[in-house]
Design a protein around this motif. Structure first.
Motif, mmCIF file in Angstrom:
data_model
loop_
_atom_site.group_PDB
_atom_site.id
_atom_site.type_symbol
_atom_site.label_atom_id
_atom_site.label_comp_id
_atom_site.label_asym_id
_atom_site.label_seq_id
_atom_site.Cartn_x
_atom_site.Cartn_y
_atom_site.Cartn_z
ATOM 1 N N ALA A 160 44.797 18.289 7.085
ATOM 2 C CA ALA A 160 45.555 19.542 7.159
ATOM 3 C C ALA A 160 44.714 20.668 7.743
ATOM 4 O O ALA A 160 43.532 20.814 7.414
ATOM 5 N N SER A 161 45.339 21.416 8.614
ATOM 6 C CA SER A 161 44.642 22.523 9.288
ATOM 7 C C SER A 161 45.716 23.366 9.977
ATOM 8 O O SER A 161 46.838 22.902 10.144
ATOM 9 N N THR A 162 45.384 24.574 10.402
ATOM 10 C CA THR A 162 46.416 25.364 11.096
ATOM 11 C C THR A 162 46.658 24.829 12.504
ATOM 12 O O THR A 162 47.689 25.093 13.094
ATOM 13 N N ALA A 163 45.697 24.060 13.048
ATOM 14 C CA ALA A 163 45.921 23.344 14.306
ATOM 15 C C ALA A 163 45.567 21.895 14.029
ATOM 16 O O ALA A 163 44.410 21.574 13.780
ATOM 17 N N ALA A 164 46.588 21.035 14.006
ATOM 18 C CA ALA A 164 46.334 19.646 13.598
ATOM 19 C C ALA A 164 46.977 18.687 14.579
ATOM 20 O O ALA A 164 47.899 19.048 15.312
ATOM 21 N N ASN A 165 46.466 17.444 14.577
ATOM 22 C CA ASN A 165 47.060 16.413 15.429
ATOM 23 C C ASN A 165 48.088 15.629 14.625
ATOM 24 O O ASN A 165 47.739 14.892 13.707
ATOM 25 N N VAL A 166 49.358 15.817 14.997
ATOM 26 C CA VAL A 166 50.448 15.135 14.295
ATOM 27 C C VAL A 166 50.691 13.791 14.968
ATOM 28 O O VAL A 166 50.871 13.727 16.189
ATOM 29 N N ILE A 167 50.702 12.722 14.173
ATOM 30 C CA ILE A 167 50.986 11.390 14.716
ATOM 31 C C ILE A 167 52.423 11.041 14.356
ATOM 32 O O ILE A 167 52.845 11.203 13.211
ATOM 33 N N ARG A 208 55.428 6.351 19.357
ATOM 34 C CA ARG A 208 54.027 6.350 18.961
ATOM 35 C C ARG A 208 53.307 7.400 19.812
ATOM 36 O O ARG A 208 53.168 7.248 21.020
ATOM 37 N N ALA A 209 52.945 8.505 19.196
ATOM 38 C CA ALA A 209 52.335 9.594 19.972
ATOM 39 C C ALA A 209 51.529 10.503 19.053
ATOM 40 O O ALA A 209 51.719 10.500 17.836
ATOM 41 N N THR A 210 50.632 11.257 19.652
ATOM 42 C CA THR A 210 49.861 12.255 18.909
ATOM 43 C C THR A 210 50.060 13.587 19.617
ATOM 44 O O THR A 210 50.008 13.653 20.851
ATOM 45 N N LYS A 211 50.295 14.632 18.844
ATOM 46 C CA LYS A 211 50.544 15.935 19.458
ATOM 47 C C LYS A 211 49.813 17.014 18.686
ATOM 48 O O LYS A 211 49.925 17.075 17.453
ATOM 49 N N GLU A 212 49.092 17.878 19.390
ATOM 50 C CA GLU A 212 48.410 18.970 18.700
ATOM 51 C C GLU A 212 49.414 20.076 18.399
ATOM 52 O O GLU A 212 50.132 20.535 19.282
ATOM 53 N N CYS A 213 49.479 20.465 17.142
ATOM 54 C CA CYS A 213 50.485 21.456 16.732
ATOM 55 C C CYS A 213 49.862 22.573 15.906
ATOM 56 O O CYS A 213 48.892 22.341 15.163
ATOM 57 N N ILE A 214 50.475 23.736 15.994
ATOM 58 C CA ILE A 214 50.169 24.812 15.036
ATOM 59 C C ILE A 214 50.991 24.455 13.798
ATOM 60 O O ILE A 214 52.208 24.287 13.881
ATOM 61 N N MET A 215 50.313 24.308 12.666
ATOM 62 C CA MET A 215 50.999 23.825 11.458
ATOM 63 C C MET A 215 51.460 24.997 10.589
ATOM 64 O O MET A 215 50.670 25.878 10.261
#
Ligand SMILES: Cc1ncc(COP(=O)(O)O)c(C=O)c1O
Length: 437
Positions: free
Chosen positions: A54-61, A66-73
């Motif tokens: 968990a982080s304010t900018a995290a890689n969501v899988i 099947r993908a990974t996306k960097e998101c503002i959480m």
């Protein structure tokens, strides 16, 4: 683009399974629903997880696709962003080396360590009570606390927007339960008057800051009722402990009502970035809590988690400016959203909901936000009524001004694109009870 979210009709159909009593039938319905989703290439909520924690900018899988996306959480409850704090991690590692991993048993069979005892003493002092009892999770704190404190001949009066853990604590008790309208002190008084003579003791249950709406409880008015009516007051401070009060004492302290609150509960999974929970009260009531099955027959919090809690309390104590900064960011973000006329309900805390009373549009908005690298969980039934919906933004200290600005800009663009009824002039006030009560 493959839709990340299933249609609202499917969500509602799926949720009907809660009313089906036959386990085989329920299992089949859920399996069919999951197979249908998989065949459409659509993932469900449990198939999204984080690569780097968990982080304010995290890689969501995501599993489908099947993908990974960097998101503002915007769905993480670590208000003070202490889960990645170097001092906290260092202390947790040291504790793991010294105490090992798990405790192996419950508190009553010697599962506690000196860390657990220190938490109990420190938390009681911080919130201003004689003693505190620590449980392994916040959810079981409410389950165990409420069900064991309230007797068979007692009455529970619970705010209609209360968290599932409180509601389930009530369900475990065979006492009479009545919900009063959310944050409506007049309705609470009517019910105190109406049911007061039908029971031995009355327990009033509220949250200090409500998890789904970000509303703050009118604690001064509620405690003022104690002058006219006899009742015990139980306040869940999950969304205020650690970041209300100049040293994180909580919202009861900030409102100056600690003396009139009989039980102060909180989880350790939010501002203190671990798991666990506590109830702080008078010494004699803590004795009752330790007699309950959730305390007696549940394994203790792990030592590394206990060390994280203590380390977070150290950080808060040594750097109270964190609390001020979080509230300043809250005002900044609310200012931007208010200027764009988003309907934020009655919220005030760092939980910022945008009311979107059209579940289908809400899901389209959240889907597009995700495409733009902004992750927020859509709040739909049963968390709110079937026709309602919310985008819930949980502000953390680590959110940057740039992340806030970008999120607000995208929210406006995407909500307008979908003609989502989330602006002040377009939305009706939301009802004030949740549907799962
Ligand atoms: C108000 C409230 N109480 C209790 C809990 C349960 O705490 P935990 O998830 O740490 O078990 C939550 C969790 O979200 C909550 O929001």
């Amino acid at each position: 683009m493959i839709d990340q979210f299933i249609s609202i009709a499917e969500v509602l159909g799926y949720l009907k399974v809660e009313n089906i009593s036959d386990i085989e039938e329920r299992a089949e319905i859920i399996q069919e629903f999951l197979n249908r989703q998989a065949s459409k290439g659509v993932g469900n909520a449990y198939e999204r997880y984080l690569e780097n924690g968990a982080s304010t900018a995290a890689n969501v899988i995501t599993t489908y696709p099947r993908a990974t996306k960097e998101c503002i959480m915007w769905c993480v409850n670590h208000y003070l962003s202490l889960n990645k704090n170097a001092n906290v991690i260092e202390k947790a590692c040291r504790a793991m080396k010294h105490y090992g991993t798990g405790c192996g048993t419950s508190a009553c069979s010697c599962g506690m360590t000196s860390l657990h005892k220190e938490i109990e003493a420190r938390v009681a002092k911080l919130v201003g009570k004689e003693e505190a009892v620590v449980f392994p999770t916040g959810f079981t704190t409410n389950l165990g606390g409420i069900s064991y404190l309230v007797g068979d001949r007692d009455l529970i009066l619970i705010d209609g927007e209360s968290h599932s853990s409180m509601i389930n604590g009530c369900k475990l008790s065979i006492a009479k339960k009545v919900a009063f309208k959310h944050n409506d002190v007049a309705d609470l008084e009517i019910k105190l008057k109406k049911y007061g003579n039908e029971c031995e003791n009355i327990f009033v249950l509220v949250e200090s800051a409500y998890s789904m709406s970000g509303d703050l409880s009118p604690l001064k008015e509620i405690t003022a009722l104690k002058k006219s009516y006899k009742f015990y007051l139980y306040v869940d401070e999950a969304h205020s402990f650690g970041f209300y009060g100049e040293k994180g004492q909580g919202y009861c302290y900030e409102q100056g009502v600690t003396e009139d609150v009989d039980f102060i509960m909180s989880t350790f999974s939010k501002a203190t970035a671990a798991v666990g929970g506590f109830i702080a009260s008078k010494h004699k009531y803590c004795g009752i809590l330790r007699w309950g099955p959730m305390y007696m027959f549940q394994a203790c919090l792990t030592p590394p988690d206990a060390a994280v809690i203590l380390a977070c309390l150290d950080e808060i104590e040594s750097n109270p400016a964190m609390i001020r900064e979080l509230h300043e960011k809250n005002q900044y973000m609310r200012g931007l959203l208010n200027a764009k006329k988003f309907n934020l309900g009655h919220s005030q805390s760092p939980i910022i909901p945008i009311m979107v009373p059209s579940p289908a549009k809400l899901l389209s908005v959240v889907d597009d936000l995700y495409e733009e690298g902004i992750y927020s969980t859509p709040i739909v039934y049963p968390a709110v009524q079937k026709h309602e919906g919310r985008i819930r933004l949980i502000l953390n200290l680590a959110h940057t001004k740039e992340q806030i600005d970008y999120t607000v800009e995208m929210l406006e663009k995407i909500c307008k694109k979908h003609d989502a009824p989330c602006f002040l002039s377009e939305t009706k006030p939301e009802s004030n009870t949740v549907s799962h009560w």
